[in-house]
Write a protein that holds these residues in place. Structure first.
Motif, PDB file in Angstrom:
ATOM      1  N   GLY A 139      48.297  37.330  87.862  1.00  0.00           N
ATOM      2  CA  GLY A 139      48.924  37.228  86.550  1.00  0.00           C
ATOM      3  C   GLY A 139      47.903  36.710  85.570  1.00  0.00           C
ATOM      4  O   GLY A 139      46.776  36.382  85.935  1.00  0.00           O
ATOM      5  N   ILE A 140      48.314  36.619  84.309  1.00  0.00           N
ATOM      6  CA  ILE A 140      47.406  36.154  83.258  1.00  0.00           C
ATOM      7  C   ILE A 140      48.100  35.033  82.488  1.00  0.00           C
ATOM      8  O   ILE A 140      49.257  35.158  82.091  1.00  0.00           O
ATOM      9  CB  ILE A 140      47.047  37.292  82.281  1.00  0.00           C
ATOM     10  CG1 ILE A 140      46.383  38.464  83.015  1.00  0.00           C
ATOM     11  CG2 ILE A 140      46.182  36.780  81.141  1.00  0.00           C
ATOM     12  CD1 ILE A 140      45.008  38.169  83.588  1.00  0.00           C
ATOM     13  N   GLU A 141      47.363  33.955  82.291  1.00  0.00           N
ATOM     14  CA  GLU A 141      47.836  32.832  81.479  1.00  0.00           C
ATOM     15  C   GLU A 141      46.800  32.558  80.397  1.00  0.00           C
ATOM     16  O   GLU A 141      45.655  32.998  80.490  1.00  0.00           O
ATOM     17  CB  GLU A 141      48.020  31.576  82.333  1.00  0.00           C
ATOM     18  CG  GLU A 141      49.133  31.675  83.331  1.00  0.00           C
ATOM     19  CD  GLU A 141      49.307  30.412  84.163  1.00  0.00           C
ATOM     20  OE1 GLU A 141      48.489  29.472  84.034  1.00  0.00           O
ATOM     21  OE2 GLU A 141      50.254  30.384  84.952  1.00  0.00           O
ATOM     22  N   THR A 142      47.220  31.807  79.394  1.00  0.00           N
ATOM     23  CA  THR A 142      46.301  31.307  78.388  1.00  0.00           C
ATOM     24  C   THR A 142      46.766  29.921  77.965  1.00  0.00           C
ATOM     25  O   THR A 142      47.923  29.548  78.203  1.00  0.00           O
ATOM     26  CB  THR A 142      46.173  32.275  77.182  1.00  0.00           C
ATOM     27  OG1 THR A 142      45.039  31.881  76.401  1.00  0.00           O
ATOM     28  CG2 THR A 142      47.423  32.309  76.336  1.00  0.00           C
ATOM     29  N   HIS A 143      45.876  29.160  77.360  1.00  0.00           N
ATOM     30  CA  HIS A 143      46.172  27.802  76.880  1.00  0.00           C
ATOM     31  C   HIS A 143      45.648  27.723  75.455  1.00  0.00           C
ATOM     32  O   HIS A 143      44.481  28.029  75.204  1.00  0.00           O
ATOM     33  CB  HIS A 143      45.485  26.759  77.759  1.00  0.00           C
ATOM     34  CG  HIS A 143      45.910  26.824  79.190  1.00  0.00           C
ATOM     35  ND1 HIS A 143      46.688  25.873  79.771  1.00  0.00           N
ATOM     36  CD2 HIS A 143      45.695  27.759  80.156  1.00  0.00           C
ATOM     37  CE1 HIS A 143      46.916  26.194  81.041  1.00  0.00           C
ATOM     38  NE2 HIS A 143      46.318  27.341  81.291  1.00  0.00           N
ATOM     39  N   ILE A 144      46.519  27.303  74.537  1.00  0.00           N
ATOM     40  CA  ILE A 144      46.170  27.275  73.118  1.00  0.00           C
ATOM     41  C   ILE A 144      46.594  25.938  72.525  1.00  0.00           C
ATOM     42  O   ILE A 144      47.710  25.471  72.769  1.00  0.00           O
ATOM     43  CB  ILE A 144      46.863  28.439  72.363  1.00  0.00           C
ATOM     44  CG1 ILE A 144      46.450  29.789  72.983  1.00  0.00           C
ATOM     45  CG2 ILE A 144      46.545  28.393  70.873  1.00  0.00           C
ATOM     46  CD1 ILE A 144      47.235  30.972  72.461  1.00  0.00           C
ATOM     47  N   LEU A 145      45.717  25.349  71.744  1.00  0.00           N
ATOM     48  CA  LEU A 145      46.043  24.117  71.042  1.00  0.00           C
ATOM     49  C   LEU A 145      47.221  24.398  70.107  1.00  0.00           C
ATOM     50  O   LEU A 145      47.210  25.377  69.363  1.00  0.00           O
ATOM     51  CB  LEU A 145      44.820  23.640  70.254  1.00  0.00           C
ATOM     52  CG  LEU A 145      44.835  22.213  69.734  1.00  0.00           C
ATOM     53  CD1 LEU A 145      44.922  21.202  70.875  1.00  0.00           C
ATOM     54  CD2 LEU A 145      43.581  21.955  68.908  1.00  0.00           C
ATOM     55  N   SER A 146      48.242  23.565  70.171  1.00  0.00           N
ATOM     56  CA  SER A 146      49.470  23.847  69.412  1.00  0.00           C
ATOM     57  C   SER A 146      49.245  23.936  67.910  1.00  0.00           C
ATOM     58  O   SER A 146      49.999  24.604  67.207  1.00  0.00           O
ATOM     59  CB  SER A 146      50.555  22.805  69.727  1.00  0.00           C
ATOM     60  OG  SER A 146      50.167  21.537  69.257  1.00  0.00           O
ATOM     61  N   SER A 147      48.204  23.304  67.402  1.00  0.00           N
ATOM     62  CA  SER A 147      47.917  23.376  65.967  1.00  0.00           C
ATOM     63  C   SER A 147      47.220  24.681  65.571  1.00  0.00           C
ATOM     64  O   SER A 147      47.082  24.976  64.389  1.00  0.00           O
ATOM     65  CB  SER A 147      47.063  22.184  65.540  1.00  0.00           C
ATOM     66  OG  SER A 147      45.834  22.182  66.243  1.00  0.00           O
ATOM     67  N   ASN A 148      46.823  25.488  66.552  1.00  0.00           N
ATOM     68  CA  ASN A 148      46.161  26.768  66.280  1.00  0.00           C
ATOM     69  C   ASN A 148      47.229  27.853  66.117  1.00  0.00           C
ATOM     70  O   ASN A 148      47.516  28.622  67.016  1.00  0.00           O
ATOM     71  CB  ASN A 148      45.188  27.112  67.418  1.00  0.00           C
ATOM     72  CG  ASN A 148      44.444  28.411  67.190  1.00  0.00           C
ATOM     73  OD1 ASN A 148      44.710  29.154  66.244  1.00  0.00           O
ATOM     74  ND2 ASN A 148      43.513  28.698  68.080  1.00  0.00           N
ATOM     75  N   GLU A 149      47.826  27.865  64.932  1.00  0.00           N
ATOM     76  CA  GLU A 149      48.927  28.798  64.666  1.00  0.00           C
ATOM     77  C   GLU A 149      48.491  30.252  64.780  1.00  0.00           C
ATOM     78  O   GLU A 149      49.244  31.093  65.261  1.00  0.00           O
ATOM     79  CB  GLU A 149      49.532  28.509  63.301  1.00  0.00           C
ATOM     80  CG  GLU A 149      50.224  27.162  63.250  1.00  0.00           C
ATOM     81  CD  GLU A 149      50.736  26.797  61.864  1.00  0.00           C
ATOM     82  OE1 GLU A 149      50.723  27.673  60.964  1.00  0.00           O
ATOM     83  OE2 GLU A 149      51.131  25.637  61.681  1.00  0.00           O
ATOM     84  N   ASP A 150      47.261  30.571  64.349  1.00  0.00           N
ATOM     85  CA  ASP A 150      46.760  31.942  64.475  1.00  0.00           C
ATOM     86  C   ASP A 150      46.694  32.348  65.943  1.00  0.00           C
ATOM     87  O   ASP A 150      47.086  33.459  66.319  1.00  0.00           O
ATOM     88  CB  ASP A 150      45.367  32.087  63.852  1.00  0.00           C
ATOM     89  CG  ASP A 150      45.380  32.062  62.342  1.00  0.00           C
ATOM     90  OD1 ASP A 150      46.453  32.289  61.741  1.00  0.00           O
ATOM     91  OD2 ASP A 150      44.304  31.821  61.756  1.00  0.00           O
ATOM     92  N   GLY A 151      46.188  31.453  66.786  1.00  0.00           N
ATOM     93  CA  GLY A 151      46.065  31.746  68.212  1.00  0.00           C
ATOM     94  C   GLY A 151      47.417  31.930  68.882  1.00  0.00           C
ATOM     95  O   GLY A 151      47.600  32.838  69.700  1.00  0.00           O
ATOM     96  N   LEU A 152      48.369  31.084  68.553  1.00  0.00           N
ATOM     97  CA  LEU A 152      49.713  31.208  69.130  1.00  0.00           C
ATOM     98  C   LEU A 152      50.376  32.507  68.680  1.00  0.00           C
ATOM     99  O   LEU A 152      50.992  33.209  69.490  1.00  0.00           O
ATOM    100  CB  LEU A 152      50.573  30.002  68.747  1.00  0.00           C
ATOM    101  CG  LEU A 152      50.198  28.693  69.436  1.00  0.00           C
ATOM    102  CD1 LEU A 152      50.934  27.522  68.790  1.00  0.00           C
ATOM    103  CD2 LEU A 152      50.483  28.766  70.927  1.00  0.00           C
ATOM    104  N   ARG A 153      50.237  32.836  67.424  1.00  0.00           N
ATOM    105  CA  ARG A 153      50.808  34.080  66.898  1.00  0.00           C
ATOM    106  C   ARG A 153      50.177  35.293  67.607  1.00  0.00           C
ATOM    107  O   ARG A 153      50.871  36.224  68.006  1.00  0.00           O
ATOM    108  CB  ARG A 153      50.571  34.136  65.379  1.00  0.00           C
ATOM    109  CG  ARG A 153      51.428  35.118  64.648  1.00  0.00           C
ATOM    110  CD  ARG A 153      51.356  35.010  63.108  1.00  0.00           C
ATOM    111  NE  ARG A 153      50.193  34.379  62.514  1.00  0.00           N
ATOM    112  CZ  ARG A 153      50.174  33.121  62.045  1.00  0.00           C
ATOM    113  NH1 ARG A 153      51.255  32.371  62.080  1.00  0.00           N
ATOM    114  NH2 ARG A 153      49.085  32.628  61.515  1.00  0.00           N
ATOM    115  N   PHE A 154      48.863  35.253  67.782  1.00  0.00           N
ATOM    116  CA  PHE A 154      48.150  36.341  68.458  1.00  0.00           C
ATOM    117  C   PHE A 154      48.667  36.495  69.893  1.00  0.00           C
ATOM    118  O   PHE A 154      48.965  37.611  70.337  1.00  0.00           O
ATOM    119  CB  PHE A 154      46.642  36.051  68.465  1.00  0.00           C
ATOM    120  CG  PHE A 154      45.812  37.122  69.109  1.00  0.00           C
ATOM    121  CD1 PHE A 154      45.282  38.147  68.354  1.00  0.00           C
ATOM    122  CD2 PHE A 154      45.548  37.103  70.467  1.00  0.00           C
ATOM    123  CE1 PHE A 154      44.504  39.144  68.937  1.00  0.00           C
ATOM    124  CE2 PHE A 154      44.784  38.089  71.065  1.00  0.00           C
ATOM    125  CZ  PHE A 154      44.265  39.109  70.296  1.00  0.00           C
TER     126      PHE A 154
END
Length: 146
Positions: free
Chosen positions: A103-118
């Protein structure tokens, strides 16, 4: 986007470029050169350039004892977002991750709204939110829903 090149971190110059992107995008968890060298022993770290301009970096983390999923992380400097670089880096990482895990996971800093949206646009769903010791801004762990 003109000529995107994605190259492995394999010398001091690419290591410092990877560090610059990582530390700018994740200011709450900056990494030292030694920490990055240690990560190179277990993860695939790459940097992305548009011609000679540094635009981003990536990490592909193989499955571990905790998960059978590979972790893919694509980072793009703010000045280069919304120009197709993130998509190209992500697709490159995704192909590498699929070779390694179930499977595939990712981890994104919650303040990185662009990254979460992507990530959400690409089919990732939130699994959990966690704080690293001493941090005040949590990371969001997401899994690709396939």
């Amino acid at each position: 986007m003109s000529e995107l090149r994605i190259v492995p971190v394999d010398d001091d110059a690419t290591l410092l470029d990877w560090q610059r992107v990582h530390n700018e995008i994740i200011p709450t968890a900056p990494l030292s050169v030694e920490e990055i060298r240690e990560r190179l022993t277990r993860n695939l770290l790459e940097v992305a350039y548009d011609g000679d301009a540094l635009v981003g970096c990536s990490t592909v983390r193989p499955p571990s004892d905790e998960t059978s999923a590979a972790v893919v992380i694509a980072r793009v400097l703010p000045a280069y977002r919304r120009r197709g670089f993130g998509e190209a880096i992500y697709q490159h990482c995704l192909a590498r991750g699929r070779e390694l895990g179930d499977g595939i996971e990712t981890h994104i800093l919650s303040s990185n709204e662009d990254g979460l949206r992507f990530a959400k646009k690409h089919g990732f769903v939130e699994v959990e939110t966690y704080l690293l010791p001493g941090d005040t801004i949590p990371f969001v762990e997401l899994r690709l829903g396939e």
